[in-house]
Each structure stands twice: as C-alpha cells, then as structure tokens.
Design a protein around this motif. Structure first.
Motif, PDB file in Angstrom:
ATOM      1  N   ARG A  75       0.834  -1.205   0.000  1.00  0.00           N
ATOM      2  CA  ARG A  75       0.000   0.000   0.000  1.00  0.00           C
ATOM      3  C   ARG A  75       0.869   1.256   0.000  1.00  0.00           C
ATOM      4  O   ARG A  75       0.599   2.209  -0.720  1.00  0.00           O
ATOM      5  N   GLN A  76       1.911   1.234   0.818  1.00  0.00           N
ATOM      6  CA  GLN A  76       2.824   2.388   0.835  1.00  0.00           C
ATOM      7  C   GLN A  76       3.521   2.560  -0.514  1.00  0.00           C
ATOM      8  O   GLN A  76       3.753   3.670  -0.983  1.00  0.00           O
ATOM      9  N   LEU A  77       3.878   1.415  -1.111  1.00  0.00           N
ATOM     10  CA  LEU A  77       4.549   1.463  -2.412  1.00  0.00           C
ATOM     11  C   LEU A  77       3.624   2.073  -3.459  1.00  0.00           C
ATOM     12  O   LEU A  77       4.033   2.905  -4.272  1.00  0.00           O
ATOM     13  N   LYS A  78       2.364   1.669  -3.378  1.00  0.00           N
ATOM     14  CA  LYS A  78       1.388   2.186  -4.338  1.00  0.00           C
ATOM     15  C   LYS A  78       1.167   3.684  -4.129  1.00  0.00           C
ATOM     16  O   LYS A  78       1.044   4.444  -5.085  1.00  0.00           O
ATOM     17  N   ALA A  79       1.143   4.102  -2.851  1.00  0.00           N
ATOM     18  CA  ALA A  79       0.959   5.526  -2.560  1.00  0.00           C
ATOM     19  C   ALA A  79       2.148   6.330  -3.103  1.00  0.00           C
ATOM     20  O   ALA A  79       1.975   7.421  -3.666  1.00  0.00           O
ATOM     21  N   LEU A  80       3.337   5.785  -2.953  1.00  0.00           N
ATOM     22  CA  LEU A  80       4.509   6.483  -3.490  1.00  0.00           C
ATOM     23  C   LEU A  80       4.426   6.540  -5.020  1.00  0.00           C
ATOM     24  O   LEU A  80       4.766   7.567  -5.634  1.00  0.00           O
ATOM     25  N   ALA A  81       3.971   5.448  -5.624  1.00  0.00           N
ATOM     26  CA  ALA A  81       3.845   5.428  -7.086  1.00  0.00           C
ATOM     27  C   ALA A  81       2.824   6.467  -7.545  1.00  0.00           C
ATOM     28  O   ALA A  81       3.005   7.112  -8.586  1.00  0.00           O
ATOM     29  N   ASP A  82       1.757   6.669  -6.760  1.00  0.00           N
ATOM     30  CA  ASP A  82       0.785   7.701  -7.122  1.00  0.00           C
ATOM     31  C   ASP A  82       1.431   9.080  -7.094  1.00  0.00           C
ATOM     32  O   ASP A  82       1.075   9.965  -7.861  1.00  0.00           O
ATOM     33  N   ARG A  83       2.387   9.254  -6.196  1.00  0.00           N
ATOM     34  CA  ARG A  83       3.056  10.547  -6.071  1.00  0.00           C
ATOM     35  C   ARG A  83       4.086  10.748  -7.183  1.00  0.00           C
ATOM     36  O   ARG A  83       4.191  11.830  -7.758  1.00  0.00           O
ATOM     37  N   VAL A  84       4.847   9.687  -7.456  1.00  0.00           N
ATOM     38  CA  VAL A  84       5.996   9.792  -8.378  1.00  0.00           C
ATOM     39  C   VAL A  84       5.586   9.571  -9.838  1.00  0.00           C
ATOM     40  O   VAL A  84       6.223  10.103 -10.746  1.00  0.00           O
ATOM     41  N   GLU A  85       4.525   8.819 -10.054  1.00  0.00           N
ATOM     42  CA  GLU A  85       4.135   8.409 -11.405  1.00  0.00           C
ATOM     43  C   GLU A  85       5.337   7.877 -12.174  1.00  0.00           C
ATOM     44  O   GLU A  85       5.765   8.440 -13.183  1.00  0.00           O
ATOM     45  N   PRO A  86       5.894   6.776 -11.687  1.00  0.00           N
ATOM     46  CA  PRO A  86       7.122   6.250 -12.282  1.00  0.00           C
ATOM     47  C   PRO A  86       6.852   5.544 -13.612  1.00  0.00           C
ATOM     48  O   PRO A  86       5.730   5.093 -13.867  1.00  0.00           O
ATOM     49  N   GLY A  87       7.905   5.449 -14.425  1.00  0.00           N
ATOM     50  CA  GLY A  87       7.804   4.691 -15.671  1.00  0.00           C
ATOM     51  C   GLY A  87       7.498   3.242 -15.368  1.00  0.00           C
ATOM     52  O   GLY A  87       6.771   2.578 -16.104  1.00  0.00           O
TER      53      GLY A  87
END
Lengths: 279, 264
Positions: A75-87
């Motif tokens: 969940r934390q990883l997904k939240a960070l991905a929402d912030r960073v919008e990584p490739g």
C-alpha cells in the motif's frame, strides 16, 4: 516512456540536480528511501521529479519469501507510485527474510519448480494489487542450493513467462554470479526474453580472485562493459543506468561514466543496424 | 508444500544469525562454501551497523568506532530486525543500552540515544500546515477555554536525566577535542522540525507540563490549569506567553480557526 540512460538518485546529488539540472534521460529512486511520512527526502523528491522522469526500485518486497505478502508495504509502495508516477516499479528476484525477521539483504532462491510455483502466484497478486506489471531483477549470488533443478537463467525465463512480469537485467550481477558459480555469463544473457527486459543496471564490484563481491562502490569494470555490449547487441536499446550505492563520487564523475555507457551502446546499436541493413 | 523452499529459507536465516553454514548450500567452486556464505553473514551485520550509524551519528562519535560497533553487534544479536524499512532499525536501542551499561561508556549516553531517535523521527515526520497566529486572532474570547491546540506531528517531548545536549553541540564543531561528560539534571527537551530543519531546546518544567497537556489534547482551560502550579496569580498570562513562543517556533498544526470542542 522511459528510454535512454539514467542514474540512481542519491542524497549527495540532490543539490546538483536541483541547481544544475544536468541532461539525463531519467532517474531511478530507491522506493524505501521515500516510503516515510514526510520531511526533507520527500521535499527533494518532488522538486527533482518536476525535472526528471523517474522509475522506482525497491529492496523490501521479498517476493520469494514464504512469509505472507506484506500488504502494508505494498500500500505504501502504491501511494509512493501515485506521487511519483514512475515509468515502472521494480524489485529483486529474491527473499529478504522469513518468520517476520528481516535480514535486509537480497538472498538467493533455490531454482526449483516449487519456487517457480510459489513466486508465480505472488507476482501475479502483486501485479494485480499495483495495477501494473513489475520488473524483477536478477541478484548477485554467492552460494547455490543443493536442490536446484534448473539454472538461474532458465528459472528467470520461465518465471517471467508464467507470471507475465518484466525484467531488470543487472549485467554486473550476471557477471558476479557467473564468476562465483562458474557458469558462462553469455549463456545467461542469451536466455533473456528480449521483449521483457525493460531496464539494465550497471555497477562496479570487487574481485577477490576466488570470489567476486557485488559492492556497487567502484566504477564499472571492463569485463562488465563487454558483457553490457553483448547484452545490448541481443536485446536492443534497453534503458540503462549506473547503480552506485557506496563511495558516491561527484555527480560529474558518474555523468562521465554514463557517457561511456551511452557511447558504448550507440556503437553496438549502429553496428547492429548496419549488419541488419547489409543482411 | 514448499518444503524445500521453507527449509532453505529457515536454514539460511539461521546460518546468517548464528554464523553457521546451512546444510543445503552446495559445495564446490573456487572458494569454499563457508567463505562464500560468510559474505552474507558479514553483509548482514555491516548493513545493520550502517543503519544504526545513520540513525545515531552523535552516539557513534561519542563512543568511537570500536565501542559503537560492539554496542551495535550486541543489539543486532538481541534484536533481529522485524521492520520492513531499514530506516526504522534501532528503535529499541535506548532500552537495550540502559540494560547493558557495560556497552556504553557513560550512563548519559542512553539519554543521547533517546535524543537522537527523537531528532531522527522529527526529520521525516509527516508534513502538516502550521497554525497561523492570524487564525487564533479570530477566535471569540468566549471560545478560548474550549479551544484545543494541536501539536504538529513532528514534535517530540523527551524526558532526560542528563544534560546531553552538550554532546550534540560538541559533535557539530569539528576538532574541539574530547567533549566534557554531561552533567546530571532531569529536564525535558523539545524536538521538532520546521521546514526542512530539525531543532531542539531544553524546557523549563512549566513549559514541559503545558506541552504534555497539548499532547493529551487538553483544551486551553485545562492548559491554563496546569500553569497554576507554576504561576498561581498569572497562570493565563504564562500560558499565553508559551503559546506565542509555540506559534513562533512552529510547534502547532492547523490551517484554519480552531473551534473543535473538547468532548469530556
């Protein structure tokens, strides 16, 4: 779409990236460094993200562990991905602990049908949770399991097909493991499914003669450069980066080293397309 | 199910924790299996010691390399990590050091550990908007007694038996020689972050008592009651003067007028 050549973002270089904005195609962040409540790391992450595309690279998914998947972590990883919008999001083909003890290391798996089955189910669940395919990276290994039923490259090839995941090929790790276990690194590279390898890592190591240790604290060695050229020749233009984790040099040194990587890849690709035209 | 994988992972972990060699490790190769497995054994400890050094830089400086490593090795043996993110490793070092006085050269270092952990916590605590003094100006006088002021989530109040702040200050100035041993003296130190910078300051007993009231979500009337013990005739004035300081320091969270009623 992430392409070209990148570097791992390290705290030593925050100011360089913010003030000088050196030309670079993308940056890779260590996800866990930003899986924190707030403060300076996230502040700098947001500022640098404004100028550079990013990919996320984790060290704690423990995809091969027999412990249950850690959904708090995911969940934390997904939240960070929402912030960073990584490739993309990557982690390692390994386990990091069991019975709720975390050894904080990228530990080797047995290459067995049993492990393939275990990992396939977990990767599929993680990909479903994150809503995207993940990349898994081959790790450097120093020991192997008596129960191995196949080679590492057969294992990776089969796993990526079954779990429909993508791959982060660490060319230095291939070299390190090949030396430690006495296999042919080229055979490993040959077995990689070209359509699934989205990213390449390059790094330095320490050669102790009878064993090689993956330290990421030195420039890329010639043997790894050669293996990289071999990989690019087979896999085509894969997004490539230098992963330096210790004894971090000034950014300009890493940018100069990355220029060598870029030139090396361009030469191989020019030769490759010339050969294709001639054929 | 997963019999081989389970045996491998448990043997491997035990091997790392106890410096043994798992029976399932294949022998052969240029280097012996033990030598190759030792790479994992050593990397495990090195990585955790590095994590402790990152969380406790001033303790490392105060103890020196060897004593710090002895403490770290003992802690790692007693408290294998269960945190997902290595950032949080070392959260029980204060208790551990308190029980193993042979591993710390001075009892005050236990307090230093607590101060550093609080600073580390403030460093990456959640971001929240600060309470603006203008928002308080709009609060009607009749609403003040029920007003609840919220501490910013970065704020930590640490009770210390020693004046270890001197060690921290000494560590900021290179080449000043050995810092003097801290003096005994019970007090509270307040740790917080403002913007990107972390701060701490030691508190008078009165201010510490009032901040404990804030932490317990007491309303302003209750905060003023706490002040009576320190200034019987001017409790409200004392509370207001602290409030001004807290606003200046950036200790209070909130973005609009505070009108939440204390439900008791």
């Amino acid at each position: 779409m992430i392409q070209g050549f990148g570097l791992g973002l390290r705290t030593d270089h925050y100011t360089d990236f913010i003030e000088r904005k050196p030309r670079l195609d993308w940056l890779e962040i260590i996800s866990e460094n930003y899986m924190i409540p707030g403060g300076k790391p996230l502040h700098y992450l947001d500022r640098i993200r404004a100028d550079y595309p990013m990919v996320m690279h984790g060290v704690s998914m423990s995809i091969g562990s027999l412990d249950p998947l850690n959904f708090d972590y995911l969940r934390q990883l997904k939240a960070l991905a929402d912030r960073v919008e990584p490739g993309w999001i990557s982690d390692h083909l390994c386990w990091t602990g069991i019975d709720h003890t975390n050894l904080h290391d990228l530990l080797p798996l047995p290459y067995t049908e049993e492990a393939l089955h275990h990992l396939t189910g977990r990767i599929l669940r993680v990909q479903e949770f994150l809503g995207r395919r993940i990349l898994l990276e081959n790790v450097s290994t120093y020991v192997a399991c008596n129960d191995d039923e196949m080679s590492e490259w057969q294992f990776i090839r089969e796993l990526s097909a079954r779990a429909d995941c993508e791959l982060l090929l660490d060319v230095n790790n291939v070299y390190v493991s090949a030396r430690n276990h006495g296999f042919d690194a080229h055979e490993f590279i040959d077995a990689m499914p070209a359509g699934r390898v989205r990213q390449i890592h390059l790094a330095g190591h320490q050669d102790h003669g009878d064993c090689v240790i993956d330290t990421h604290d030195h420039p890329i060695r010639d043997e790894v450069f050669e293996l990289y050229a071999y990989a690019i020749e087979r896999l085509g233009p894969v997004a490539s980066m230098i992963e330096r984790d210790d004894r971090i040099p000034p950014l300009d040194e890493l940018l100069a080293e990355l220029d060598l990587v870029r030139k090396g890849a361009e030469q191989v690709l020019a030769r490759r397309s010339h050969a294709a035209v001639s054929a | 199910m997963n019999a081989s994988l389970a045996r491998w992972q448990r043997q491997f972990m035990q091997g790392i924790l106890t410096r043994g060699l798992p029976g399932m490790v294949r022998s052969g190769g240029a280097a012996s299996a033990q030598r190759r497995f030792d790479i994992y054994v050593n990397a495990y400890r090195t990585r955790l010691i590095d994590a402790l050094r990152a969380n406790y830089p001033v303790l490392h400086r105060a103890l020196g390399d060897d004593a710090f490593e002895s403490l770290a090795q003992a802690y790692i043996a007693a408290h294998p990590s269960s945190c997902t993110n290595i950032r949080w490793f070392g959260d029980q070092l204060d208790t551990f050091a308190g029980k193993h006085s042979d591993l710390v050269s001075h009892p005050a270092l236990v307090d230093l550990i607590r101060l550093e952990w609080a600073l580390r916590g403030a460093f990456d605590a959640p971001d929240r908007a600060l309470l603006d003094a203008a928002a308080l100006a709009g609060v009607a006088p009749t609403a003040w007694p029920d007003l609840i002021l919220e501490l910013h989530p970065c704020v930590r109040l640490v009770a210390l038996d020693w004046q270890v702040e001197t060690l921290w200050h000494a560590a900021q100035t290179e080449g000043q020689g050995e810092p003097e041993a801290p003096l005994p003296g019970f007090h509270h130190t307040l740790v917080w972050r403002r913007g990107l910078n972390s701060y701490f300051r030691s508190l008078e007993a009165s201010e510490a008592a009032l901040i404990k009231g804030l932490a317990a979500a007491e309303n302003f009337a209750q905060i003023c009651e706490r002040a009576v013990s320190y200034a019987a005739d001017s409790a409200t004035e004392l509370a207001v003067s602290f409030l001004q300081r807290w606003l200046e320091d950036g200790l209070l969270a909130g973005s609009g007028p505070v009108t939440r009623i204390n439900e008791q």
